[in-house]
Design a protein around this motif. Sequence first.
Motif, PDB file in Angstrom:
ATOM      1  N   UNK A   1     -66.231  56.666 -19.168  1.00 38.82           N
ATOM      2  CA  UNK A   1     -66.450  55.547 -18.436  1.00 38.82           C
ATOM      3  C   UNK A   1     -67.593  54.809 -18.123  1.00 38.82           C
ATOM      4  N   UNK A   2     -68.279  55.615 -17.595  1.00 37.43           N
ATOM      5  CA  UNK A   2     -69.736  55.214 -17.562  1.00 37.43           C
ATOM      6  C   UNK A   2     -70.497  54.377 -18.918  1.00 37.43           C
ATOM      7  N   UNK A   3     -70.034  55.103 -19.961  1.00 38.78           N
ATOM      8  CA  UNK A   3     -70.640  54.427 -21.234  1.00 38.78           C
ATOM      9  C   UNK A   3     -69.901  53.093 -21.459  1.00 38.78           C
ATOM     10  N   UNK A   4     -68.555  53.155 -21.219  1.00 39.93           N
ATOM     11  CA  UNK A   4     -67.772  52.138 -21.941  1.00 39.93           C
ATOM     12  C   UNK A   4     -67.158  50.989 -20.932  1.00 39.93           C
ATOM     13  N   UNK A   5     -66.970  51.615 -19.469  1.00 38.69           N
ATOM     14  CA  UNK A   5     -66.491  50.843 -18.587  1.00 38.69           C
ATOM     15  C   UNK A   5     -64.853  50.514 -18.743  1.00 38.69           C
ATOM     16  N   UNK A   6     -64.343  51.390 -19.584  1.00 35.56           N
ATOM     17  CA  UNK A   6     -62.848  51.253 -19.960  1.00 35.56           C
ATOM     18  C   UNK A   6     -61.959  52.077 -19.240  1.00 35.56           C
ATOM     19  N   UNK A   7     -61.013  51.468 -18.685  1.00 33.38           N
ATOM     20  CA  UNK A   7     -60.110  52.162 -17.903  1.00 33.38           C
ATOM     21  C   UNK A   7     -59.311  53.259 -18.516  1.00 33.38           C
ATOM     22  N   UNK A   8     -58.958  53.126 -19.720  1.00 36.67           N
ATOM     23  CA  UNK A   8     -58.190  53.923 -20.680  1.00 36.67           C
ATOM     24  C   UNK A   8     -59.052  55.165 -20.860  1.00 36.67           C
ATOM     25  N   UNK A   9     -60.338  55.027 -20.816  1.00 31.28           N
ATOM     26  CA  UNK A   9     -61.380  56.223 -21.096  1.00 31.28           C
ATOM     27  C   UNK A   9     -62.019  56.647 -19.676  1.00 31.28           C
ATOM     28  N   UNK A  10     -61.154  56.611 -18.716  1.00 25.08           N
ATOM     29  CA  UNK A  10     -61.573  57.154 -17.315  1.00 25.08           C
ATOM     30  C   UNK A  10     -60.399  58.332 -17.117  1.00 25.08           C
ATOM     31  N   UNK A  11     -60.709  59.103 -16.241  1.00 19.68           N
ATOM     32  CA  UNK A  11     -59.709  60.412 -15.828  1.00 19.68           C
ATOM     33  C   UNK A  11     -58.431  59.522 -15.341  1.00 19.68           C
ATOM     34  N   UNK A  12     -58.574  58.485 -14.499  1.00 23.04           N
ATOM     35  CA  UNK A  12     -57.369  57.873 -14.289  1.00 23.04           C
ATOM     36  C   UNK A  12     -56.452  57.096 -15.153  1.00 23.04           C
ATOM     37  N   UNK A  13     -57.282  56.500 -16.058  1.00 21.45           N
ATOM     38  CA  UNK A  13     -56.581  55.745 -17.258  1.00 21.45           C
ATOM     39  C   UNK A  13     -56.105  57.094 -18.275  1.00 21.45           C
ATOM     40  N   UNK A  14     -56.653  58.155 -18.392  1.00 20.82           N
ATOM     41  CA  UNK A  14     -55.975  59.103 -19.300  1.00 20.82           C
ATOM     42  C   UNK A  14     -54.799  59.922 -18.402  1.00 20.82           C
ATOM     43  N   UNK A  15     -54.849  60.049 -17.212  1.00 22.06           N
ATOM     44  CA  UNK A  15     -53.527  60.480 -16.546  1.00 22.06           C
ATOM     45  C   UNK A  15     -52.476  59.479 -16.520  1.00 22.06           C
ATOM     46  N   UNK A  16     -52.916  58.070 -16.567  1.00 27.24           N
ATOM     47  CA  UNK A  16     -51.930  57.197 -16.874  1.00 27.24           C
ATOM     48  C   UNK A  16     -51.204  57.286 -18.080  1.00 27.24           C
ATOM     49  N   UNK A  17     -52.142  57.285 -19.334  1.00 25.34           N
ATOM     50  CA  UNK A  17     -51.568  57.627 -20.537  1.00 25.34           C
ATOM     51  C   UNK A  17     -50.615  58.729 -20.597  1.00 25.34           C
ATOM     52  N   UNK A  18     -50.917  59.819 -19.972  1.00 18.50           N
ATOM     53  CA  UNK A  18     -49.935  60.933 -19.908  1.00 18.50           C
ATOM     54  C   UNK A  18     -48.730  60.714 -19.257  1.00 18.50           C
ATOM     55  N   UNK A  19     -48.729  59.879 -18.088  1.00 18.93           N
ATOM     56  CA  UNK A  19     -47.563  59.373 -17.631  1.00 18.93           C
ATOM     57  C   UNK A  19     -46.690  58.800 -18.438  1.00 18.93           C
ATOM     58  N   UNK A  20     -47.225  57.633 -18.987  1.00 15.97           N
ATOM     59  CA  UNK A  20     -46.372  56.677 -19.808  1.00 15.97           C
ATOM     60  C   UNK A  20     -45.820  57.690 -21.097  1.00 15.97           C
ATOM     61  N   UNK A  21     -46.785  58.618 -21.381  1.00 16.43           N
ATOM     62  CA  UNK A  21     -46.117  59.586 -22.604  1.00 16.43           C
ATOM     63  C   UNK A  21     -44.957  60.085 -22.390  1.00 16.43           C
ATOM     64  N   UNK A  22     -45.109  60.551 -21.098  1.00 16.44           N
ATOM     65  CA  UNK A  22     -43.662  61.375 -20.469  1.00 16.44           C
ATOM     66  C   UNK A  22     -42.637  60.455 -20.007  1.00 16.44           C
ATOM     67  N   UNK A  23     -42.903  59.182 -19.978  1.00 15.49           N
ATOM     68  CA  UNK A  23     -42.066  58.287 -19.792  1.00 15.49           C
ATOM     69  C   UNK A  23     -41.257  57.593 -20.887  1.00 15.49           C
ATOM     70  N   UNK A  24     -41.758  57.951 -22.157  1.00 12.04           N
ATOM     71  CA  UNK A  24     -41.317  57.504 -23.379  1.00 12.04           C
ATOM     72  C   UNK A  24     -42.082  56.741 -24.489  1.00 12.04           C
ATOM     73  N   UNK A  25     -43.091  56.442 -24.040  1.00 10.44           N
ATOM     74  CA  UNK A  25     -44.155  55.959 -24.830  1.00 10.44           C
ATOM     75  C   UNK A  25     -44.542  56.924 -26.161  1.00 10.44           C
ATOM     76  N   UNK A  26     -44.514  56.267 -27.337  1.00 13.60           N
ATOM     77  CA  UNK A  26     -45.114  57.274 -28.327  1.00 13.60           C
ATOM     78  C   UNK A  26     -46.365  57.744 -28.131  1.00 13.60           C
TER      79      UNK A  26
END
Length: 489
Positions: free
Chosen positions: A87-112
């Motif tokens: 996150x420090x390098x890119x300032x990108x939410x999906x490359x932060x812990x919070x963003x990665x946890x969000x990706x795990x969540x949507x993966x559980x909810x049915x996103x491929x």
Amino acid sequence: MTEQTGRGPEPAHERASATQVGARGPEGLPDEVGTDPGQADRATAGAGRPETGVAVLPAFDDHHPPEQELIDDCVHCGFCLPTCPTYVLWGEEMDSPRGRIYLMEIGRQGEPMNDEMVRHFDQCLGCMACVTACPSGVQYGKLIEATRQQVERRYPRSRRDRAFRALVFRLFPYPRRLRLLRGPLRLYQRSGLGGLVRRVGLTDRLLPRRLSAMERLLPTLGRLEPVPEVTPAAGPRRRRVGMLTGCVQRVFFPEVNAATARVLAADGCEVVAPAAQGCCGALSLHAGREAEAQAFARAAIQTFEAAGVDQVVVNAAGCGSAMKEYGHLLRDDPEFAERAAAFSDRVRDLSELLVELGPAAERQPLPIKVAWHDACHLGHAQGIRTQPRRALGAIPDLELREIGEAEICCGSAGIYNLVEPEPAAELGDRKAANVLATGADLLVTSNPGCLMQLRNALERRGERLPMAHVAEVLDAAVRGTDPRALLER
Ligand code: SF4
Ligand code: SF4
């Protein structure tokens, strides 16, 4: 109660928070998870890497998917963002812990599980700075470990990626194979060819980027210094300890193992280094190769159980962190679950054990300025920060200097600097600048990967700073070695 991955025996309330180790708070950062993972392509390095075009549905199977209960612990506060290196390098939410946890969540909810999702998981260094920073006690270590196992089992990596990973995992966890390479590599270095090739930039021009990164990280190889199978305690025996000699440590840094055994013996330990021991499985575990990590863990448990030791001492932060997780790794194994948990309880980092024991041997003065680098798998994953500082601080005349942004990873992170060389190099450059700013004479750490990464980063800047493992500094103090021996390496 759920176990916590990647944490040592120290109670959570006694751990340093991220702000105590120098991180800033989340002021000025976005206060909610972005809802469009696609925005990541605009900011994240590596967005152009080869894609498979595959969408694995469902993203996770039933074998230990990232646990919903652990995902729900995240309250999206953002405290972890400023300490997350990507996150420090890119300032990108999906490359932060919070963003990665969000990706795990949507993966559980049915996103491929698709290329983009895997890229964000791959780019996580597994440094656990977010675990230190999180006020809600989110067990990110367990979440990313479960996610990586799903990725490794289910996602079809590109052919090039598979080939490189196969090379890494058929080589690094096997000391005998590494030892076969030592001779030719030493010849390559001593003939001057290595230096010449690097000076004219041939490796970058001729080799694929990951192989070139591997070549540049190679440490200067000295003499092999084998550790005896049993080193008697000097004076009355206080403990009988097993010593993990490691894979990379044993072959590329044998002098560190020799120093470790001497220091332990000087402080009253009988040191047993079973010749039959193999890899502890850390690299495999941290890369999501579950079955391979379990096989290494079972073998290590059997080897050290047979050695009849009180504790098992580890001088490589990544290995120690993995061995403290054996209980979790083998939790489904009826034969090993209990043995693994008991084994993990007996694992100690070198500095942890030395401080627990208290010194028996007198330390001679070492009038040098030392910058101490907290390896992430020691500081963040095991919560061990005070012990190495206390062990070094007990050496007369040694001046300890703290490194700015200590909580941010140097980019080594197991095999990260091999598979993701560009962000790893950026993080290495950042750490090198912070190290040089201390004005120290010597950089000291506790992990072979960090030593290789930082030497390489300093070299890129045209700088040279002597480096040592903490065991070597303690050994020099116990033996009364001339400090120049450390500074002229
Ligand atoms: S483990 Fe490190 S790189 Fe991964 S999300 Fe946490 S802080 Fe970021
Ligand atoms: S992981 Fe922890 S620090 Fe990060 S957003 Fe979630 S609750 Fe906050």
